[in-house]
Motif scaffolding. Sequence first.
Motif, mmCIF file in Angstrom:
data_model
loop_
_atom_site.group_PDB
_atom_site.id
_atom_site.type_symbol
_atom_site.label_atom_id
_atom_site.label_comp_id
_atom_site.label_asym_id
_atom_site.label_seq_id
_atom_site.Cartn_x
_atom_site.Cartn_y
_atom_site.Cartn_z
ATOM 1 N N UNK A 10 -40.064 111.519 45.810
ATOM 2 C CA UNK A 10 -40.449 112.207 44.572
ATOM 3 C C UNK A 10 -39.345 113.040 43.941
ATOM 4 N N UNK A 11 -38.215 113.228 44.607
ATOM 5 C CA UNK A 11 -37.148 114.022 43.996
ATOM 6 C C UNK A 11 -36.168 113.157 43.215
ATOM 7 N N UNK A 33 -40.173 114.231 49.701
ATOM 8 C CA UNK A 33 -38.798 113.761 49.515
ATOM 9 C C UNK A 33 -37.903 114.381 50.587
ATOM 10 N N UNK A 34 -36.744 113.793 50.726
ATOM 11 C CA UNK A 34 -35.742 114.361 51.635
ATOM 12 C C UNK A 34 -35.261 115.701 51.103
ATOM 13 N N UNK A 36 -36.651 117.987 49.161
ATOM 14 C CA UNK A 36 -37.554 119.137 49.137
ATOM 15 C C UNK A 36 -38.349 119.331 50.421
ATOM 16 N N UNK A 37 -38.565 118.263 51.183
ATOM 17 C CA UNK A 37 -39.430 118.358 52.360
ATOM 18 C C UNK A 37 -38.755 117.942 53.659
ATOM 19 N N UNK A 38 -37.534 117.425 53.581
ATOM 20 C CA UNK A 38 -36.848 116.956 54.777
ATOM 21 C C UNK A 38 -37.350 115.612 55.275
ATOM 22 N N UNK A 39 -38.064 114.864 54.417
ATOM 23 C CA UNK A 39 -38.556 113.545 54.807
ATOM 24 C C UNK A 39 -37.377 112.582 54.929
ATOM 25 N N UNK A 40 -37.184 112.047 56.127
ATOM 26 C CA UNK A 40 -36.126 111.064 56.369
ATOM 27 C C UNK A 40 -36.796 109.728 56.643
#
Length: 163
Positions: A10-11, A33-34, A36-40
């Motif tokens: 989403x970023x 997203x990576x 904003x949320x650290x989603x890898x």
Amino acid sequence: MTLNALIIGASGGIGAAVAQDLETRGWQVTRLSRAHDGLDISDQANVDAHLEAQNGPYELVFMASGVLAAEGGAPEKALSQIRQESFEEVFKVNTVRVAYVLRHVPTLLPQQGRPFLAVLTAPACTIGDHNIGCCDASPASNATAHQLPRPAATHHGSAPPHA
């Protein structure tokens, strides 16, 4: 009734635009997203932790992430430029990450109605690029990624018999 959407990636430009458009249409949007949320998305344990923390169900799960080339690299312009490490990295990001998310389809999508799973992979090379032999790993990984949602929909019970 409020519709819920989960936007993964989403970023980025497309993911952010889809999220914003859905919000203007009255959807409740959860963004991951990576940045904003650290989603890898290339790390299964990381994806599992983020998606297991979600409070679905979502009528729409939209994935907007992918790469043309490995980090610090460039798309292949000739078969002789293919390198195992970069080819595997492109496949991991563009294909394996779809499978990591699909593992969570049963809890992310509702069991009733017509939920949607949309997978947007890396941008394709231009026709001009293909004339000179561009991006061997990216289109191959994208084609593979686009084959994964159908079996997931079948397992979820949401695929029509003719799909």
